[in-house]
Design a protein around this motif. Sequence first.
Motif, PDB file in Angstrom:
ATOM      1  N   GLY A  72      -3.510  -5.449  -4.814  1.00 53.01           N
ATOM      2  CA  GLY A  72      -3.211  -4.056  -5.051  1.00 53.01           C
ATOM      3  C   GLY A  72      -1.627  -3.941  -4.954  1.00 53.01           C
ATOM      4  N   SER A  73      -0.962  -3.074  -5.391  1.00 47.67           N
ATOM      5  CA  SER A  73       0.396  -2.784  -5.231  1.00 47.67           C
ATOM      6  C   SER A  73       0.577  -1.918  -4.089  1.00 47.67           C
ATOM      7  CB  SER A  73       0.726  -2.210  -6.537  1.00 47.67           C
ATOM      8  OG  SER A  73       0.189  -0.858  -6.850  1.00 47.67           O
ATOM      9  N   TYR A  74      -0.502  -1.279  -3.377  1.00 44.29           N
ATOM     10  CA  TYR A  74      -0.325  -0.271  -2.361  1.00 44.29           C
ATOM     11  C   TYR A  74      -0.563  -1.232  -1.089  1.00 44.29           C
ATOM     12  CZ  TYR A  74      -1.163   3.110  -5.859  1.00 44.29           C
ATOM     13  OH  TYR A  74      -1.182   3.727  -7.078  1.00 44.29           O
ATOM     14  N   HIS A  75      -0.362  -0.639   0.079  1.00 44.39           N
ATOM     15  CA  HIS A  75      -0.706  -1.346   1.427  1.00 44.39           C
ATOM     16  C   HIS A  75      -2.047  -0.828   1.779  1.00 44.39           C
ATOM     17  CE1 HIS A  75       3.014  -2.821   2.276  1.00 44.39           C
ATOM     18  NE2 HIS A  75       3.770  -1.460   1.970  1.00 44.39           N
ATOM     19  N   ALA A  76      -2.445   0.325   1.361  1.00 49.32           N
ATOM     20  CA  ALA A  76      -3.634   1.054   1.709  1.00 49.32           C
ATOM     21  C   ALA A  76      -3.991   2.262   0.798  1.00 49.32           C
ATOM     22  CB  ALA A  76      -3.932   1.370   3.153  1.00 49.32           C
ATOM     23  N   ILE A  77      -5.031   2.553   0.701  1.00 44.06           N
ATOM     24  CA  ILE A  77      -5.353   4.156  -0.044  1.00 44.06           C
ATOM     25  C   ILE A  77      -6.011   4.896   0.971  1.00 44.06           C
ATOM     26  CG2 ILE A  77      -6.420   5.163  -2.008  1.00 44.06           C
ATOM     27  CD1 ILE A  77      -5.757   2.713  -3.600  1.00 44.06           C
ATOM     28  N   LEU A  78      -5.691   6.021   1.174  1.00 45.23           N
ATOM     29  CA  LEU A  78      -6.170   6.989   2.115  1.00 45.23           C
ATOM     30  C   LEU A  78      -7.313   7.888   1.191  1.00 45.23           C
ATOM     31  CD1 LEU A  78      -3.612   7.805   4.669  1.00 45.23           C
ATOM     32  CD2 LEU A  78      -5.299   6.086   5.109  1.00 45.23           C
ATOM     33  N   GLY A  79      -8.503   7.965   1.271  1.00 45.45           N
ATOM     34  CA  GLY A  79      -9.411   8.550   0.340  1.00 45.45           C
ATOM     35  C   GLY A  79      -9.955   9.838   1.193  1.00 45.45           C
ATOM     36  N   ARG A  80     -11.068  10.494   0.731  1.00 42.77           N
ATOM     37  CA  ARG A  80     -11.727  11.587   1.242  1.00 42.77           C
ATOM     38  C   ARG A  80     -11.915  11.399   2.732  1.00 42.77           C
ATOM     39  NH1 ARG A  80     -13.934  11.953  -3.843  1.00 42.77           N
ATOM     40  NH2 ARG A  80     -16.148  11.191  -3.008  1.00 42.77           N
ATOM     41  N   PRO A  81     -12.833   9.958   3.026  1.00 40.24           N
ATOM     42  CA  PRO A  81     -13.034   9.852   4.460  1.00 40.24           C
ATOM     43  C   PRO A  81     -11.949   9.885   5.679  1.00 40.24           C
ATOM     44  CG  PRO A  81     -13.927   8.091   2.803  1.00 40.24           C
ATOM     45  CD  PRO A  81     -13.138   8.831   2.179  1.00 40.24           C
ATOM     46  N   ASP A 119       2.600   3.296  -8.576  1.00 45.29           N
ATOM     47  CA  ASP A 119       1.698   3.917  -9.440  1.00 45.29           C
ATOM     48  C   ASP A 119       1.828   2.703 -10.681  1.00 45.29           C
ATOM     49  OD1 ASP A 119       0.428   5.799  -8.144  1.00 45.29           O
ATOM     50  OD2 ASP A 119       1.400   7.306  -9.083  1.00 45.29           O
ATOM     51  N   ARG A 120       2.962   2.489 -11.018  1.00 45.44           N
ATOM     52  CA  ARG A 120       3.398   1.746 -12.255  1.00 45.44           C
ATOM     53  C   ARG A 120       2.599   0.337 -12.125  1.00 45.44           C
ATOM     54  NH1 ARG A 120       8.877   1.757 -12.761  1.00 45.44           N
ATOM     55  NH2 ARG A 120       9.010  -0.213 -11.770  1.00 45.44           N
ATOM     56  N   GLU A 121       3.086  -0.105 -10.707  1.00 47.83           N
ATOM     57  CA  GLU A 121       2.636  -1.687 -10.547  1.00 47.83           C
ATOM     58  C   GLU A 121       1.188  -1.657 -10.503  1.00 47.83           C
ATOM     59  OE1 GLU A 121       4.680  -2.697  -6.702  1.00 47.83           O
ATOM     60  OE2 GLU A 121       6.469  -2.684  -7.718  1.00 47.83           O
ATOM     61  N   HIS A 122       0.582  -0.529  -9.699  1.00 45.07           N
ATOM     62  CA  HIS A 122      -0.946  -0.632  -9.789  1.00 45.07           C
ATOM     63  C   HIS A 122      -1.541  -0.606 -11.228  1.00 45.07           C
ATOM     64  CE1 HIS A 122      -4.835  -0.469  -8.057  1.00 45.07           C
ATOM     65  NE2 HIS A 122      -4.879   0.761  -8.482  1.00 45.07           N
ATOM     66  N   TYR A 123      -0.922   0.496 -11.962  1.00 48.45           N
ATOM     67  CA  TYR A 123      -1.503   0.347 -13.529  1.00 48.45           C
ATOM     68  C   TYR A 123      -1.389  -1.076 -14.247  1.00 48.45           C
ATOM     69  CZ  TYR A 123      -1.619   1.445 -18.351  1.00 48.45           C
ATOM     70  OH  TYR A 123      -1.864   1.449 -19.986  1.00 48.45           O
ATOM     71  N   GLU A 124      -0.272  -1.712 -14.016  1.00 46.22           N
ATOM     72  CA  GLU A 124      -0.168  -3.020 -14.579  1.00 46.22           C
ATOM     73  C   GLU A 124      -0.839  -3.891 -14.160  1.00 46.22           C
ATOM     74  OE1 GLU A 124       4.175  -3.724 -13.994  1.00 46.22           O
ATOM     75  OE2 GLU A 124       4.792  -2.484 -15.512  1.00 46.22           O
ATOM     76  N   LEU A 125      -1.339  -3.939 -12.772  1.00 51.37           N
ATOM     77  CA  LEU A 125      -2.180  -5.061 -12.267  1.00 51.37           C
ATOM     78  C   LEU A 125      -3.608  -5.003 -12.663  1.00 51.37           C
ATOM     79  CD1 LEU A 125      -2.927  -7.183 -10.220  1.00 51.37           C
ATOM     80  CD2 LEU A 125      -3.277  -5.439  -8.358  1.00 51.37           C
TER      81      LEU A 125
END
Length: 187
Positions: A72-81, A119-125
Amino acid sequence: MDGGSGLNILYIDTLDAMCIPRSELHPVGSPFHGVILRAQAYLLGHIDLPITFDSRANFRSEVLTFEVDFLGSYHAILGRPCYARFMAIPNYTYLKLKILGPNGVIIVSSAFSHAFTCDREHYELATAVVNSSELPWLRQSSVLAAPNCNQPTSSSAFHPLEETKVVEIDPTNPTKTVRIRTQLLAK
């Protein structure tokens, strides 16, 4: 921040940067769908981690469960939980997350340029992963079946399986309608 995600996701590079051994992961029994468009995601496992927002003067800590993913291009994704646990209010327009702390509101912010880059890096990945998994299937399916373009289709060729009724969705414009099922199951 991803209010549409039912998971908190931590990527393996972040886990490694935090020096957490992979032996701390609990196994996940089944794949997830929706992490990458049209593809199954086999996660490495999940882990419970304490998360703290803000400074010593005004902080809030909770333990969150993260699903650990490969890339992933992020470190973490914080969601609804995460939002539910912290009773957080996200504002996607201003890239801010507001959390009630013991001495006032805690505001977590990000920069638009950083969000755009991620977002751009994640889309490309994600595009690369989907394309690499779909390419053999596309080659095989294009050889097996060619569409019959000479046969016309009409809107009357499609019929609902269940009994439906037409409901207007805009009282000022009777042409805007939807079809809904009339025999809904009681749960």
